[in-house]
Design a protein around this motif. Structure first.
Motif, PDB file in Angstrom:
ATOM      1  N   PRO A  38     -31.072  15.173  31.250  1.00 32.88           N
ATOM      2  CA  PRO A  38     -32.368  14.711  31.768  1.00 32.88           C
ATOM      3  C   PRO A  38     -32.630  13.260  31.387  1.00 32.88           C
ATOM      4  CG  PRO A  38     -32.586  16.884  30.787  1.00 32.88           C
ATOM      5  CD  PRO A  38     -31.201  16.416  30.467  1.00 32.88           C
ATOM      6  N   ARG A  39     -33.243  12.525  32.323  1.00 29.46           N
ATOM      7  CA  ARG A  39     -33.521  11.110  32.103  1.00 29.46           C
ATOM      8  C   ARG A  39     -35.028  10.863  32.122  1.00 29.46           C
ATOM      9  NH1 ARG A  39     -31.307   6.541  36.162  1.00 29.46           N
ATOM     10  NH2 ARG A  39     -29.310   7.188  35.261  1.00 29.46           N
ATOM     11  N   LEU A  40     -35.483  10.045  31.193  1.00 29.13           N
ATOM     12  CA  LEU A  40     -36.884   9.638  31.157  1.00 29.13           C
ATOM     13  C   LEU A  40     -37.152   8.678  32.310  1.00 29.13           C
ATOM     14  CD1 LEU A  40     -39.661   9.429  29.755  1.00 29.13           C
ATOM     15  CD2 LEU A  40     -38.696   7.633  28.317  1.00 29.13           C
ATOM     16  N   THR A  41     -38.136   9.009  33.163  1.00 28.16           N
ATOM     17  CA  THR A  41     -38.419   8.175  34.330  1.00 28.16           C
ATOM     18  C   THR A  41     -39.816   7.563  34.300  1.00 28.16           C
ATOM     19  OG1 THR A  41     -39.060  10.166  35.558  1.00 28.16           O
ATOM     20  CG2 THR A  41     -36.803   9.375  35.832  1.00 28.16           C
ATOM     21  N   ASP A  79     -42.978  16.283  28.715  1.00 32.74           N
ATOM     22  CA  ASP A  79     -42.893  16.690  27.319  1.00 32.74           C
ATOM     23  C   ASP A  79     -44.232  16.484  26.613  1.00 32.74           C
ATOM     24  OD1 ASP A  79     -43.096  13.972  26.938  1.00 32.74           O
ATOM     25  OD2 ASP A  79     -41.212  13.744  25.851  1.00 32.74           O
ATOM     26  N   TYR A 116     -39.530  13.588  32.677  1.00 30.39           N
ATOM     27  CA  TYR A 116     -38.071  13.603  32.695  1.00 30.39           C
ATOM     28  C   TYR A 116     -37.600  14.263  33.980  1.00 30.39           C
ATOM     29  CZ  TYR A 116     -37.866  12.366  27.713  1.00 30.39           C
ATOM     30  OH  TYR A 116     -37.977  11.720  26.502  1.00 30.39           O
ATOM     31  N   GLN A 117     -36.479  13.783  34.503  1.00 31.87           N
ATOM     32  CA  GLN A 117     -35.881  14.356  35.706  1.00 31.87           C
ATOM     33  C   GLN A 117     -34.398  14.610  35.474  1.00 31.87           C
ATOM     34  OE1 GLN A 117     -38.245  11.158  38.302  1.00 31.87           O
ATOM     35  NE2 GLN A 117     -37.011  12.493  39.598  1.00 31.87           N
ATOM     36  N   TRP A 118     -33.856  15.576  36.228  1.00 32.01           N
ATOM     37  CA  TRP A 118     -32.442  15.920  36.122  1.00 32.01           C
ATOM     38  C   TRP A 118     -32.000  16.630  37.407  1.00 32.01           C
ATOM     39  CZ3 TRP A 118     -36.393  18.403  33.589  1.00 32.01           C
ATOM     40  CH2 TRP A 118     -36.592  19.751  33.897  1.00 32.01           C
ATOM     41  N   LEU A 140     -37.824  15.939  24.510  1.00 27.54           N
ATOM     42  CA  LEU A 140     -36.490  16.117  25.082  1.00 27.54           C
ATOM     43  C   LEU A 140     -35.451  15.202  24.462  1.00 27.54           C
ATOM     44  CD1 LEU A 140     -37.042  16.790  28.881  1.00 27.54           C
ATOM     45  CD2 LEU A 140     -36.490  18.371  27.058  1.00 27.54           C
ATOM     46  N   LYS A 141     -35.865  14.279  23.615  1.00 32.65           N
ATOM     47  CA  LYS A 141     -34.908  13.455  22.889  1.00 32.65           C
ATOM     48  C   LYS A 141     -34.510  14.077  21.557  1.00 32.65           C
ATOM     49  CE  LYS A 141     -36.432   9.032  24.863  1.00 32.65           C
ATOM     50  NZ  LYS A 141     -36.978   7.680  24.566  1.00 32.65           N
ATOM     51  N   ASP A 185     -44.601  12.203  28.893  1.00 33.95           N
ATOM     52  CA  ASP A 185     -43.583  11.461  29.640  1.00 33.95           C
ATOM     53  C   ASP A 185     -42.838  12.392  30.586  1.00 33.95           C
ATOM     54  OD1 ASP A 185     -44.282   9.221  28.186  1.00 33.95           O
ATOM     55  OD2 ASP A 185     -42.740   9.548  26.657  1.00 33.95           O
ATOM     56  N   LYS A 220     -43.103   6.918  31.794  1.00 34.34           N
ATOM     57  CA  LYS A 220     -43.559   7.027  30.414  1.00 34.34           C
ATOM     58  C   LYS A 220     -44.899   6.311  30.225  1.00 34.34           C
ATOM     59  CE  LYS A 220     -40.947   2.948  28.887  1.00 34.34           C
ATOM     60  NZ  LYS A 220     -39.959   2.428  27.917  1.00 34.34           N
TER      61      LYS A 220
END
Length: 639
Positions: free
Chosen positions: A178-181, A152, A158-160, A609-610, A156, A183
């Motif tokens: 999606p999860r922040l992995t 983003d 993100y994966q999904w 993405l948040k 950071d 940062k």
């Protein structure tokens, strides 16, 4: 991007509402007409009943026509049970407005790569809006077979996808968001492989982390290797994170202010380019050099025995010899071949105890010896091939060549090329033409080259040349062939010219980018809007494999010639006799041009993405990404 009528109302809901209002209105009209008929029947006679029947037939006919013309490809499967629309996707007719940033997806969604929280959607055969990316512009987005990853505006990761959330139970059958992995590393580029993700930061560091969430769990008390690939001093600088990752370290110190600026990953090997034009390679797994795609054979990995004994500084020095070199008859039938002592690669026994799926398999990245002293402008990696482009427009390639994917010509019949060899891109053309390669792309067993042809006597033009396995039409030359060793041009997008009113001369229509998927479909953008005062953009052409609907044309048959990426036509809306909107026809006559065009603009605001606003007034452009049977058009931040 094409501008069309925008609506946030879903097509099925709008259709049902319109039908309900039409039917209710027709009933009220008929009842009123019946009362008038009973009251004045002696004057109207038979004509009153006839009028009511005619109006009833007309209204019902309108409803039937609307129901037929408003349906959009049932096989797109955007609806869930009960007629509800997947909240993560929208119809193609709902995409266009002048304010929001909207992204398009189509192809396979079996692993929830295109729509992370979908419940039942498996195939999206026509472009649909990914509402989970509304208002979002990214630094990079990449798709693998069972998972996806993006960067983003904050830098950071993100994966999904089901492959990432492997082992986790989604709620009520839906996927997980999606999860922040990773940062705080200011990542600018990603490259995905089956078990690992490689991330390049703006400061020139290359990080590697696991592709699965369960494999990212860091052991309690273990330091984060954020300052180097080995010792882990992240705690000293406050960079500790909850996931396990590593940083690759060059085997030779980089020069002052030299840093890595680009990475490209094949199936088992990684290429990296520095700011001074030096080329490096990294073994991702034990199969990293099966066809000599690394450009070297020797490297070091941590010694598992020494690590267990508490001696983390010990290494194993491994030699990975290409199969065709260690055993020239490795493809022959075992019933006729002569047994060879070199059947196993040197280093196989030493690597038996080494787990190549871990992020610490090899913490080093090595300069390619044959390219020392040769400045490189661009790198590209196929599944088992490697390419570099020099500043003067020459191309070198090495690695697997059984499908002719290196483009070395039909006289080179070797399956493996271990030394960077020049790809001749000026065969079968006039000697008066100068050839300059401006862009290279590779994935799977295909390779593409954008070249400029020029001479002092004729107007210059741009061509797209392709080599490799065109079994599914990926070569774009209207032929389905499994091998193409001579770089053949894609006629539909090559040699295009247009007349410039300002200069009063012919000018080439440039090809701006090429994206190849690992499974064999190709997307090309062509800049046909020169001197158009900002109107239009880059036309997108697509062809190749189409088993998962990745071509976006609603079909499942592969295509061997380029086709414009088309969008669902916007319905032509009018006004009913009650003042309600009603669809009068399948296509808006004012908006007949429904092809996809990539544009560049300044976004009022860009979200992460948040859902938080990252920055306002950001320059963004539309970019294309292609994965395993998937295609995406997303907004990319212009740096």
């Amino acid at each position: 991007m094409l501008r069309s009528a925008a609506s946030r109302t879903s097509i099925p809901a709008f259709k049902a509402a319109s039908q309900r209002h039409l039917v209710d209105g027709s009933r009220r009209w008929i009842q009123t007409k019946a009362r008038h008929t009973r009251k004045f029947g002696q004057h109207g006679g038979h004509n009153g009943n006839t009028t009511a029947l005619v109006v009833t037939a007309a209204v019902l006919g309108t409803c039937v026509a609307f129901a037929r013309t408003a349906d959009i490809h049932n096989d797109a499967k955007l609806e869930l049970e009960g007629g509800r629309i997947d909240p993560m996707l929208a119809r193609g007719t709902e995409v266009w407005d002048g304010e929001n940033l909207r992204s398009l997806v189509w192809g396979s969604n079996r692993s929830r790569v295109l729509s992370p929280t979908s419940k039942q959607i498996e195939l999206i055969r026509t472009p649909a809006v990914a509402t989970w990316l509304d208002g979002v512009a990214l630094r990079d987005l990449q798709l693998h077979e069972t998972y996806g990853a993006c960067v983003d505006g904050n830098g950071d990761v993100y994966q999904w996808g089901d492959g990432f959330h492997n082992g986790m139970v989604p709620p009520k059958g839906h996927g997980l968001p999606p999860r922040l992995t990773l940062k705080g590393k200011s990542i600018v580029q990603l490259q995905l492989t089956e078990n690992k993700i490689f991330a390049l930061s703006s400061s020139g560091h290359i990080y590697v982390l696991a592709s699965r969430a369960l494999d990212q769990i860091k052991a309690p008390g273990a330091p984060t290797p954020s300052s180097d690939g080995w010792w882990g001093t992240g705690w000293l600088w406050g960079e500790d994170q909850a996931i396990n990752f590593a940083q690759l370290t060059s085997n030779e110190p980089l020069n002052w202010r030299e840093k890595f600026t680009s990475i490209a990953a094949g199936k088992d090997h990684l290429l990296a380019l520095t700011s001074t034009g030096r080329t490096f390679a990294h073994p991702i797994s034990k199969k990293a050099n099966t066809h000599g795609q690394l450009g070297f054979t020797n490297f070091a990995v941590p010694d598992p025995a020494a690590t267990i004994a508490g001696l983390p500084g010990a290494h194993l020095h491994i030699t990975l010899t290409p199969k065709s070199v260690s055993d020239p008859n490795w493809k022959a039938s075992r019933s006729v071949r002569v047994a060879s002592d070199s059947e196993k690669q040197l280093g196989d026994e030493d690597l038996a105890a080494v787990h190549d799926k871990r992020v610490g398999f090899c913490p080093f990245i090595y300069e390619v010896p044959a390219l020392r002293g040769i400045p490189v402008e661009q790198i590209a990696a196929g599944a088992r091939t490697s390419f570099v482009r020099t500043p003067n427009g020459r191309v070198l390639g090495w690695g697997a060549n059984e499908f002719g994917q290196l483009g070395l010509g039909d006289k080179v019949t070797l399956d493996t090329i271990t030394i960077p060899t020049e790809v001749v891109l000026w065969r079968a053309i006039s000697r008066d033409l100068d050839t300059n390669c401006t862009h290279i792309a590779a994935a799977g067993d295909l390779a593409a080259f954008i070249v400029d042809r020029s001479s002092q006597f004729n107007a210059s033009y741009s061509e797209l040349l392709m080599t490799g396995n065109g079994q599914y039409g990926g070569l774009g030359n209207n032929i389905h062939t499994t091998a193409q060793s001579n770089a053949s041009h894609v006629k539909a997008v090559s040699g295009l010219q247009q007349f410039n009113d300002k200069t009063q001369r012919l000018e080439p229509i440039k090809l701006t980018s090429v994206t190849i998927s690992p499974t064999g479909h190709v997307l090309v953008s062509v800049d046909s809007s020169a001197d158009s005062n900002g109107v239009g953009g880059d036309d997108v052409y697509i062809w190749g494999r189409n088993f998962e609907g990745e071509l976006g044309n609603g079909k499942k048959s592969s295509l061997a010639t380029p086709l414009n990426v088309a969008l669902e036509p916007a319905p032509y809306t009018g006004v009913s006799f009650e003042g309600l909107p009603v669809v009068k026809g399948p296509i808006d006559p004012v908006r007949k041009d429904q092809r996809l065009m990539l544009t560049e603009r300044k976004a009022n605001e860009v979200k992460d993405l948040k859902g938080h606003v990252w920055k306002r007034g950001v320059k963004v452009r539309q970019s294309v990404a292609a994965g395993y049977g998937t295609s995406v058009v997303y907004w990319k931040i212009v740096v």
